[in-house]
Design a protein around this motif. Structure first.
Motif, PDB file in Angstrom:
ATOM      1  N   LEU A  77      -5.242  -1.487  -4.287  1.00  0.00           N
ATOM      2  CA  LEU A  77      -5.692  -0.321  -3.537  1.00  0.00           C
ATOM      3  C   LEU A  77      -5.908  -0.837  -2.123  1.00  0.00           C
ATOM      4  O   LEU A  77      -6.894  -1.525  -1.855  1.00  0.00           O
ATOM      5  N   GLN A  78      -4.955  -0.552  -1.274  1.00  0.00           N
ATOM      6  CA  GLN A  78      -4.999  -1.078   0.088  1.00  0.00           C
ATOM      7  C   GLN A  78      -5.452   0.049   1.013  1.00  0.00           C
ATOM      8  O   GLN A  78      -4.743   1.045   1.189  1.00  0.00           O
TER       9      GLN A  78
ATOM     10  N   ALA B 206      -4.255   3.392  -0.508  1.00  0.00           N
ATOM     11  CA  ALA B 206      -2.842   3.520  -0.854  1.00  0.00           C
ATOM     12  C   ALA B 206      -2.620   2.784  -2.172  1.00  0.00           C
ATOM     13  O   ALA B 206      -2.971   1.613  -2.307  1.00  0.00           O
ATOM     14  N   MET B 207      -2.062   3.469  -3.151  1.00  0.00           N
ATOM     15  CA  MET B 207      -1.826   2.870  -4.469  1.00  0.00           C
ATOM     16  C   MET B 207      -0.491   2.119  -4.436  1.00  0.00           C
ATOM     17  O   MET B 207       0.580   2.732  -4.404  1.00  0.00           O
ATOM     18  N   LEU B 208      -0.583   0.799  -4.430  1.00  0.00           N
ATOM     19  CA  LEU B 208       0.604  -0.053  -4.375  1.00  0.00           C
ATOM     20  C   LEU B 208       0.789  -0.740  -5.718  1.00  0.00           C
ATOM     21  O   LEU B 208      -0.071  -1.524  -6.151  1.00  0.00           O
TER      22      LEU B 208
ATOM     23  N   TYR C 249      -6.274 -10.171   4.024  1.00  0.00           N
ATOM     24  CA  TYR C 249      -6.666  -8.866   3.488  1.00  0.00           C
ATOM     25  C   TYR C 249      -5.897  -7.731   4.158  1.00  0.00           C
ATOM     26  O   TYR C 249      -5.907  -6.601   3.684  1.00  0.00           O
ATOM     27  N   HIS C 250      -5.207  -8.032   5.274  1.00  0.00           N
ATOM     28  CA  HIS C 250      -4.381  -7.034   5.947  1.00  0.00           C
ATOM     29  C   HIS C 250      -2.999  -7.034   5.305  1.00  0.00           C
ATOM     30  O   HIS C 250      -2.426  -8.079   5.023  1.00  0.00           O
ATOM     31  N   VAL C 251      -2.438  -5.853   5.082  1.00  0.00           N
ATOM     32  CA  VAL C 251      -1.231  -5.742   4.254  1.00  0.00           C
ATOM     33  C   VAL C 251      -0.038  -6.473   4.853  1.00  0.00           C
ATOM     34  O   VAL C 251       0.819  -6.983   4.103  1.00  0.00           O
ATOM     35  N   PHE C 252       0.062  -6.577   6.167  1.00  0.00           N
ATOM     36  CA  PHE C 252       1.172  -7.300   6.796  1.00  0.00           C
ATOM     37  C   PHE C 252       1.140  -8.770   6.383  1.00  0.00           C
ATOM     38  O   PHE C 252       2.128  -9.321   5.878  1.00  0.00           O
TER      39      PHE C 252
ATOM     40  N   TYR D 242       8.219  -3.300  11.778  1.00  0.00           N
ATOM     41  CA  TYR D 242       7.398  -2.091  11.730  1.00  0.00           C
ATOM     42  C   TYR D 242       7.140  -1.735  10.280  1.00  0.00           C
ATOM     43  O   TYR D 242       8.015  -1.869   9.414  1.00  0.00           O
ATOM     44  N   GLY D 243       5.939  -1.293  10.024  1.00  0.00           N
ATOM     45  CA  GLY D 243       5.628  -0.840   8.677  1.00  0.00           C
ATOM     46  C   GLY D 243       4.307  -0.107   8.671  1.00  0.00           C
ATOM     47  O   GLY D 243       3.679   0.099   9.704  1.00  0.00           O
ATOM     48  N   LEU D 244       3.893   0.288   7.497  1.00  0.00           N
ATOM     49  CA  LEU D 244       2.594   0.898   7.323  1.00  0.00           C
ATOM     50  C   LEU D 244       2.115   0.606   5.917  1.00  0.00           C
ATOM     51  O   LEU D 244       2.912   0.283   5.019  1.00  0.00           O
ATOM     52  N   THR D 245       0.815   0.661   5.746  1.00  0.00           N
ATOM     53  CA  THR D 245       0.216   0.280   4.471  1.00  0.00           C
ATOM     54  C   THR D 245       0.886   0.995   3.317  1.00  0.00           C
ATOM     55  O   THR D 245       1.130   0.403   2.254  1.00  0.00           O
ATOM     56  N   GLU D 246       1.205   2.260   3.513  1.00  0.00           N
ATOM     57  CA  GLU D 246       1.804   3.068   2.452  1.00  0.00           C
ATOM     58  C   GLU D 246       3.184   2.574   2.035  1.00  0.00           C
ATOM     59  O   GLU D 246       3.725   3.019   1.021  1.00  0.00           O
ATOM     60  N   CYS D 247       3.764   1.647   2.797  1.00  0.00           N
ATOM     61  CA  CYS D 247       5.099   1.106   2.493  1.00  0.00           C
ATOM     62  C   CYS D 247       5.054  -0.381   2.180  1.00  0.00           C
ATOM     63  O   CYS D 247       6.071  -1.067   2.278  1.00  0.00           O
TER      64      CYS D 247
END
Length: 569
Positions: free
Chosen positions: A224-225, A237-239, A273-276, A370-375
């Protein structure tokens, strides 16, 4: 008609023109099911690279074999000691320390869902995230335990595992680090968590407990990010395992041709802890058996650069503000970059001045992604064979579809025409945790709405113009902050710049530019205005210029534009 007459032609983006621009050794598609779960990927990695160094921090190194043993012990403690069942949520609240990969992979090995928490959260933010996720357990560094103390009773957390900075550094060095942190630097505010379990105690007990491998598959929730999302307040965001695995394989598809298994040394200054950093540094470089140098406090640039001495790194990731700080540090400029082969920028727009300085100093191209947490998060990257900065965020990664839509949701087929970027691919989340209404807003006919305004050219290169909510409207004209900031940064005396819109009685909004000057620079408002007028049309030229000692930023380094609207205190 206007666009066609100016040379813009309708393009069928469903044909993925970017595939023709891919380097020959980058695949069009990846196998998102190469591994059934992150657990299987982990098991494969610790077996293949067992005796290679995996993570280093504060002079201590863990091999892949060490990581296998320690994460097994932690997983066993979670399963048998705390009786946590697969699917329960566990929060990790710590900076880059050796404890992080141990706890991350231990939690995944126990079948738990990882909830990454920013250690600098306020009590209010922490309460919201722990409560929203239904988190039963948290691992937290004692430096931030005072924040948890304030809200613990108002959250569903039942178990607190408390660690200290030096817990993986050995008896002598670990004790010394903990004493310095607590008593000399006084970085541990008072807290009251009487029922907390010491991390070392948990690990010792786990080493004597049985570990049971859970049954996981690609659809199993892994993270859960939390993110601000495309709209509104922070949400999870459910990953899934498959989302994350797909993005790792996509990263490997686009960057793999320049990477060698078991030979890379990567600098991880962005927090894991950051998604990148989680996906690229934590998982991609694990996947290829790299040696990961964890930087605990990247804001201490002098200390950061000292840690790089003797570490002949081949890869580094970061955000624009980090790269900017490094290229303006004289000690960093004197580093030997002969092994550096891959520099990845993400999290925010990379500015031309920074990218060109970086390449001039290091000899390495700064490849924006480029990206976003949801991806999960990667959507596009600049191909590794680019000559240098071109102002784009690159091409869609393997197995990814993109399109641009207008304000009515109709697809745009003209090149160089701004529209909202929408994304499809195996890395896209299933939705937000407990937020069905938000899902309706986030998706459009099965496409994820990014909330970012972009253009695309005939080769498939995308450019982010800006986020919808950051757009400045001057007398009916759209002004994009990134453009203003990029121009300001090209002035040789400007260290950092941030642009926002502020209310104006006649034009609706005007452009406000906040600038940090380079040390010793005597730059004034008039000189900066002359510079801006050279490159910007009149309505884009800042009407308010403010000089500050620093720009407000998130812990990851993104500029907090909302705080720029108010005068400096």
């Amino acid at each position: 008609m206007e666009h066609i007459l100016s040379g813009q032609q309708p393009t069928p983006f469903s044909d993925k023109p970017w595939l023709n621009r891919y380097p020959a050794d980058v695949p069009a598609d990846i196998d998102a099911d190469k591994f059934t779960s992150l657990l299987e990927m982990f098991e494969h990695g610790v077996s293949e690279f067992a005796d290679l160094p995996a993570y280093s921090n504060f002079g201590k190194t863990l091999t892949y074999r060490d990581l296998d043993r320690l994460s097994r012990d932690f997983a066993a403690y979670l399963q048998q000691g705390l009786k946590l069942a697969p699917g329960e949520r566990i929060a990790l609240m710590m900076p880059n320390l050796l404890q992080y990969p141990v706890c991350l992979f231990g939690a995944l090995r126990a079948g738990l869902v990882v909830v990454n928490v920013n250690p600098l959260y306020t009590a209010r933010e922490l309460k919201h995230q722990l409560s929203d996720a239904g988190t039963s357990t948290i691992v937290i560094v004692e430096n931030f335990a005072h924040t948890l103390t304030e809200v613990l009773e108002e959250t569903p957390v039942k178990q607190v595992i408390l660690t200290r900075m030096g817990d993986h550094l050995g008896l002598v060095k670990g004790t010394m680090v903990n004493v310095v942190v607590r008593h000399i630097k006084k970085l541990v505010p008072d807290y009251h968590l009487p029922a907390a379990i010491a991390y070392k105690t948990a690990m010792a007990q786990g080493s004597g407990l049985r570990y049971t491998r859970p049954e996981l598959n690609g659809d199993t929730l892994a993270f859960l990010q939390y993110t601000g999302g495309t709209t509104g307040r922070s949400k999870g965001a459910m990953l899934s395992h498959r989302n994350m695995l797909a993005n790792v394989e996509q990263c490997l598809g686009v960057y793999g041709p320049v990477l060698s298994k078991g030979q890379e040394k990567v600098v991880t200054a962005l927090p894991l802890y950051h998604v990148f950093a989680l996906t690229v540094n934590g998982l991609l470089f694990f996947r290829i058996g790299a040696h990961n140098l964890l930087i605990t406090n990247p804001r201490d640039i002098k200390g950061f650069v000292r840690e790089l001495k003797g570490y002949d790194f081949s890869c580094i990731t970061g955000v624009n503000t980090l790269f900017n700080a490094l290229v303006n540090n004289t000690d960093f400029q004197g580093h030997d970059f002969k092994s550096l082969k891959l520099t990845i920028g993400g999290g925010m727009a990379v500015q031309r001045a920074v990218a060109e300085q970086w390449q001039a100093i290091t000899g390495s191209r700064l490849l924006e992604g480029y990206g976003l947490t949801e991806c999960s998060p990667l959507v596009t990257v600049c191909p590794y064979d680019m000559d240098g900065y071109n102002g784009s965020i690159g091409l869609p990664v393997c197995s990814t579809e993109v399109r641009l839509v207008d304000d009515n949701g109709a697809e745009i087929h003209l090149t160089h025409t701004p529209g909202e970027l929408e994304v499809k691919g195996p890395q896209v989340m299933s939705g937000y945790w407990g937020q069905a209404g938000e899902d309706d807003d986030a998706f459009h006919d099965g496409w994820l709405r990014t909330g970012d305004i972009a253009t695309i050219d005939g080769q498939g290169f995308l450019k982010i113009v800006d986020r919808k909510k950051d757009m400045i409207l001057v007398s009916g004209f759209n002004v994009f902050p990134n453009e203003i900031e990029d121009v300001a940064m090209q002035h040789p005396d400007v260290l950092e710049a941030g642009a926002v819109g502020v209310a104006h009685k006649t034009s609706g909004e005007i452009v406000k530019l906040v600038v940090v000057k380079k040390p010793g620079a005597s730059l004034g408002e008039k000189a900066l205005l002359v510079h801006c007028r050279q490159y910007l049309t009149a309505y884009k030229v800042p009407k308010v210029i403010e000089f500050r000692d620093e720009l407000p930023k998130t812990n990851v380094g993104k500029i907090l534009r909302r705080e720029l609207r108010e005068p400096a205190s």
